[in-house]
Design an enzyme around this catalytic site. Sequence first.
Site, PDB file in Angstrom:
ATOM      1  N   SER A  56     -13.396 -11.386  23.068  1.00 14.64           N
ATOM      2  CA  SER A  56     -14.066 -11.163  21.788  1.00 14.64           C
ATOM      3  C   SER A  56     -15.362 -11.957  21.702  1.00 14.64           C
ATOM      4  O   SER A  56     -15.468 -13.054  22.274  1.00 14.64           O
ATOM      5  CB  SER A  56     -13.137 -11.587  20.645  1.00 14.64           C
ATOM      6  N   TYR A  84      -8.207 -17.365  16.091  1.00 14.50           N
ATOM      7  CA  TYR A  84      -8.332 -16.122  16.863  1.00 14.50           C
ATOM      8  C   TYR A  84      -9.266 -16.321  18.052  1.00 14.50           C
ATOM      9  O   TYR A  84      -8.940 -15.956  19.191  1.00 14.50           O
ATOM     10  CB  TYR A  84      -8.853 -15.010  15.964  1.00 14.50           C
TER      11      TYR A  84
END
Length: 316
Positions: A126, A151
């Site tokens: 990501s 995350y």
Amino acid sequence: MILVTGAAGFIGYHVCQQLLSRGDTVLAVDNLNDYYDVSLKLARLKQLEGKASFEFHKLDLCDTEGLDRLLRERPIDRICHLAAQVGVRASFKNPFAFQKSNLEGFLNIIEAARKKPVKNFVYASSSSVYGNNKKVPFSIEDRTDEPISFYAATKRANELTAHVYHHVFGLPVTGLRFFTVYGPWGRPDMAPFIFTRKILTGETIDVFGHGKMKRNFTYIDDIVQGVILCLDRPQPYALYNIGNDRTEDLEHFISVIENLTGKTARKNYTDINPGEMTETWADIVPLIRDLGYRPTTHIEAGMQRFISWYREFYKV
């Protein structure tokens, strides 16, 4: 045969569609969790099921025995690992779900890839790993040791784990740092979906960062092109940004939706959320140079397709 994890997810569904359309055999898994509307995931699966070269299994990657049993019986030669618990804000509310899915689940699938062994292992990282990096566009060479969300921390951990498996076991691995993917069948927790829904219904949208945020919006077809290029051309070890070649102001993005829907957004300007990045912008030169990746979809065209899908799917 290609294993695609997270096959009922947004990107996973589109990757499966493209692989099937060109004649590949796809083994798909997904745990169908309820982070967002499960009916949307099932609707995606319905588009895939019934095709002779598609096989789906509901499976949690933390089920080590179930995963080993499934792969032992199938001639898997490549793995496209897209399953993950997603969401910057959600990672503060339920960090243990991210620990289980993104750390334990990732270790299980890459260990399964090693034991098989497979010819190629492509996985999703990501853009969140860049944290509060001030230099744009973000380069693979930039520091990623100061994540600002759990995350992001789990995704960086995936990259480090993949490096170990390549270095120690010689597993061919390619990691892809995704940048704000949007398009038909997209995720309901993402800005394109939320803004479209609320603008169409006349609800107020929260404009975080007082409208000063920028995002590297990337249309799903461009993302799928890059994922499959990586699947088809195994490399000993690689890590790439995969996004668009430009960044969009949040205010311009909202104006695009207004123009396409013919409605004016009601806006509530507010502070940026903890863990959110002010700007994202991908340096995609390495992926262009090495594999010929080339995003072609501008935000106006991509959002027009998304809004058309949204209107049809939700009968708006």
